[in-house]
Structures are given as C-alpha cells and as structure tokens.
Motif scaffolding. Structure first.
Motif, PDB file in Angstrom:
ATOM      1  N   GLN A 108       0.786  -1.218   0.000  1.00  0.00           N
ATOM      2  CA  GLN A 108       0.000   0.000   0.000  1.00  0.00           C
ATOM      3  C   GLN A 108       0.828   1.285   0.000  1.00  0.00           C
ATOM      4  O   GLN A 108       0.369   2.305   0.482  1.00  0.00           O
ATOM      5  CB  GLN A 108      -0.919   0.002   1.227  1.00  0.00           C
ATOM      6  N   VAL A 112      -0.743   7.498  -5.633  1.00  0.00           N
ATOM      7  CA  VAL A 112      -1.672   7.572  -6.757  1.00  0.00           C
ATOM      8  C   VAL A 112      -1.558   8.951  -7.405  1.00  0.00           C
ATOM      9  O   VAL A 112      -1.775   9.972  -6.752  1.00  0.00           O
ATOM     10  CB  VAL A 112      -3.122   7.313  -6.307  1.00  0.00           C
ATOM     11  N   GLU A 165      -3.112   2.846 -12.238  1.00  0.00           N
ATOM     12  CA  GLU A 165      -2.772   3.963 -11.342  1.00  0.00           C
ATOM     13  C   GLU A 165      -3.485   3.761 -10.006  1.00  0.00           C
ATOM     14  O   GLU A 165      -4.598   4.239  -9.795  1.00  0.00           O
ATOM     15  CB  GLU A 165      -3.184   5.295 -11.986  1.00  0.00           C
ATOM     16  N   GLN A 166      -2.839   3.017  -9.103  1.00  0.00           N
ATOM     17  CA  GLN A 166      -3.433   2.652  -7.829  1.00  0.00           C
ATOM     18  C   GLN A 166      -2.328   2.397  -6.810  1.00  0.00           C
ATOM     19  O   GLN A 166      -1.151   2.541  -7.118  1.00  0.00           O
ATOM     20  CB  GLN A 166      -4.300   1.410  -7.998  1.00  0.00           C
ATOM     21  N   ILE A 167      -2.732   2.005  -5.612  1.00  0.00           N
ATOM     22  CA  ILE A 167      -1.746   1.862  -4.541  1.00  0.00           C
ATOM     23  C   ILE A 167      -1.089   0.488  -4.500  1.00  0.00           C
ATOM     24  O   ILE A 167      -0.059   0.314  -3.866  1.00  0.00           O
ATOM     25  CB  ILE A 167      -2.373   2.170  -3.155  1.00  0.00           C
ATOM     26  N   TYR A 168      -1.689  -0.514  -5.151  1.00  0.00           N
ATOM     27  CA  TYR A 168      -1.189  -1.878  -5.024  1.00  0.00           C
ATOM     28  C   TYR A 168      -0.112  -2.189  -6.058  1.00  0.00           C
ATOM     29  O   TYR A 168      -0.352  -2.130  -7.270  1.00  0.00           O
ATOM     30  CB  TYR A 168      -2.336  -2.880  -5.139  1.00  0.00           C
ATOM     31  N   GLU A 171      -0.886  -5.318  -8.443  1.00  0.00           N
ATOM     32  CA  GLU A 171      -1.920  -5.075  -9.444  1.00  0.00           C
ATOM     33  C   GLU A 171      -1.447  -4.073 -10.497  1.00  0.00           C
ATOM     34  O   GLU A 171      -1.859  -4.138 -11.653  1.00  0.00           O
ATOM     35  CB  GLU A 171      -3.206  -4.592  -8.772  1.00  0.00           C
ATOM     36  N   LYS A 172      -0.588  -3.148 -10.088  1.00  0.00           N
ATOM     37  CA  LYS A 172      -0.019  -2.215 -11.078  1.00  0.00           C
ATOM     38  C   LYS A 172       0.802  -2.994 -12.101  1.00  0.00           C
ATOM     39  O   LYS A 172       0.721  -2.738 -13.308  1.00  0.00           O
ATOM     40  CB  LYS A 172       0.858  -1.173 -10.383  1.00  0.00           C
TER      41      LYS A 172
END
Length: 359
Positions: A108, A112, A165-168, A171-172
C-alpha cells in the motif's frame, strides 16, 4: 498457491450451498469472482454442473484480461484487508503478526497520481487517436476484422494504464503487463496493415514508434517500482523481448501475406465467409504471438496456445478449400510448411515454459 486455489474453490462451494444452487445467485457470484480475476480457478473443480461450466466459461471469456495468475496471495490479502478493515477489533489487532503487518504495508505504499498527466498515458491516448483516424481509410470489408482489432488493442493500452494507477504494487504490474501486451499486439496489427498496403511505411513508422515509446515508459516505471517499493515482493522482470526479433513472428507475418494473396484470387470470390474466417485465423496467430510478449509466464503460455489453436484452425479451413478445388495442393503444401515451422517454434517455447514452471 495451491492453498489459495483450494480456499477459493471451497468458498465457492459454500456459497453454492448457501444460495441453494440458484443459477441467478450463483451467476452473480461468478461474475464478481471473474471481475476480481479468480474465475479461472474454478475450471479445475470436478463437481461442477453443466450450467456452472457454461457460466464459468462465459465469464472467463468476458473477463479474460482481468484474470490474475501470479501473486495470488498478494491479491487475496489486498481484498481481505479491504473487506475486513471496518470490522477489525482490538483482539484481531493484537493477534496480527509483524510479518502480516509488514506484508499489508508493502502492498500500500504507491502514490496515486493524476494519470492524465502521466507521459505514458498521453502517448497511449495519442496512439489510439491516430489509429482511429487512420482506420477511416481502411477498406470497408476490414471494418469487422483489422479495424475492430487494432482499435480495440490500442484502446486497451490507455485503459490498462489508467487502471494501473493505484496503490497496489502487484496489481499495477498486472495492469501494465496487459498494456504492454496490447501495445505489442497493436504493433502486429500495424504490420499486417502495412503488408496489405492499407497504411504507408511512414505511417507505420510513426505509429509503431509510439507503441515502442509506451512500452519503454511502462517498463522503466515498473523497473523503478520493483527496485524501490517492490523490494521483497515476488514481482516479474519488467523487461520484455522485442517480438520483431522472434523468428516465428516474422514467419507468421509472411503467412498472413500469403493467405491474403491467395484469398484475393478469383477462385475465392464466391467464398466470402470462408475468406473472412481464413484471414481471421491467420492474423489471430500473429496477434496472439505478439501479445504473448508480456510479463507473466502463464499469460505468455496462454497467448502462445491461442496462436497454436489459430494455426490449427487455419489448416482445417485450407483443407476445406482444397476439397472445394479453390486452392492447389502444391500451394497448400507450401503454406503448411510455413505454418508448421511457426507451430514447432511455439511448441518448443511452451515446453520450455512448462519445464521452467515444473522446476
């Protein structure tokens, strides 16, 4: 990984019993599982009904790009953390081990950003815009084929960059991997278009250069993330080989050119449906071969396999053409030699991938 697969399968069995095997409720659950990227796990279950199998296959196709084949523990931890955060009690906080806390934090700490200010997104948007404009000049009979495919793959690059474009961290990597694969597929469709003279060499060079720039930007971003935020995580190598240096890819493009040349002859003029599907099979082998050049080995394997299926389907259709007397046996033999050479390389690559996974 086997433990996680078993956990998801058991959760599905429990849900199935809870809703009394109601198809509508099961369908909603399966759709949700497909959106999260885990629907493929249920394919291995032995106690599925025919209705369940149909639903699973349907959602697997619809959400094919969402499926997550690597780092399942990371993705499951992400969702568990999100679902349980509101219900976390003092007792559960005390029982959380330092290792789990460290893992949760590790997933986390990406910042972003405004994706529309990201140079990779801007380049992808420019590529999609230029391709849509260029495709307006394509022959009308290619609208349902090359035009649809190249516009879809180009749009996927921009879409996946935005979803990434996310915190993980994990998954990025997953979303960027799909974007890289779509960029390489887009380049393949551009080469097919160039081969058929739908675009000029100058137009090809400009657009292909844009796809290369996007891949380079995404690769550099992932490399930096892996070196900094991704330390200690099981992340794939972000660097992908240049598909243009892959002999099977070059041969597949030659195969497409040969197929278009043959199916453009007078003998095929009354076989429009046959021509359409023959061309789709040939170009599908190229597109899947190109898209296989992304980060995750299971996805690489799957796209190589799809390319093989397209080549086998092409062989069947060409034999039909031979039976109908619209293609000479000598010419079919020449095409098959080229097709088999591609198939042999892909089979060898897939065997190497399987051996690596087994070791």
């Amino acid at each position: 990984m086997n433990e996680i697969v078993g956990q998801i399968q058991e959760s599905y069995r429990a849900e199935r019993i809870r809703v009394s095997y109601c198809v509508f409720d099961i369908g909603a659950y399966l759709k949700n599982l497909a959106e999260k990227g885990f629907i493929w796990i249920l394919k291995e279950m032995k106690d599925l009904s025919d209705a369940e199998k149909i639903l699973i296959d349907h959602y697997l196709i619809e959400y094919r790009a969402n499926q997550i084949y690597d780092n399942l523990d990371d993705c499951l931890n992400m969702q568990t953390h999100k679902n349980n955060s509101a219900a976390t009690s003092d007792k559960s906080t005390q029982s959380t081990t330092p290792t789990k806390e460290k893992q949760a934090k590790k997933q986390q700490h990406l910042e972003v950003r405004d994706v529309k200010q990201f140079i990779g997104y801007k380049k992808a948007k420019e590529l999609e815009t230029n391709i849509i404009e260029l495709c307006k000049n394509f022959p009308s009979y290619e609208v349902d084929h090359i035009v649809n495919q190249i516009e879809r793959s180009a749009g996927s690059i921009k879409e996946r960059i935005e979803m990434g474009e996310q915190i993980y961290v994990g998954e990025k990597f997953n979303q960027y991997s799909i974007a890289i694969g779509s960029a390489k597929e887009t380049s393949a469709w551009l080469q097919v278009s160039l081969g058929q003279k739908y675009i000029t060499q100058v137009q090809f060079n400009e657009l292909d250069n844009l796809t290369t720039q996007v891949v380079s930007i995404l690769t550099k971003n992932l490399s930096n993330i892996k070196e900094k935020e991704g330390k200690g995580m099981d992340l794939p190598n972000p660097f992908t080989p240049n598909v243009k240096n892959f002999g099977a890819y070059t041969n597949a493009l030659q195969l497409v050119d040969k197929i278009y040349e043959i199916t453009d002859r007078r003998e095929f003029r009354k076989e429009k449906d046959l021509v359409k599907i023959i061309r789709k099979r040939a170009t599908s082998s190229v597109a899947n071969l190109a898209e296989a050049h992304q980060l995750y080995i299971p996805k690489k394997f799957r796209f190589f396999n799809d390319s093989l299926k397209a080549l086998d389907g092409l062989h069947s259709l060409l034999e039909t053409s031979l039976i109908k007397g619209i293609i000479p046996e000598k010419e079919l033999k020449e095409i098959n030699e080229l097709r088999i050479s591609i198939r042999n390389v892909l089979s060898m690559k897939m065997k190497n991938i399987s051996d690596e996974k087994a070791s």
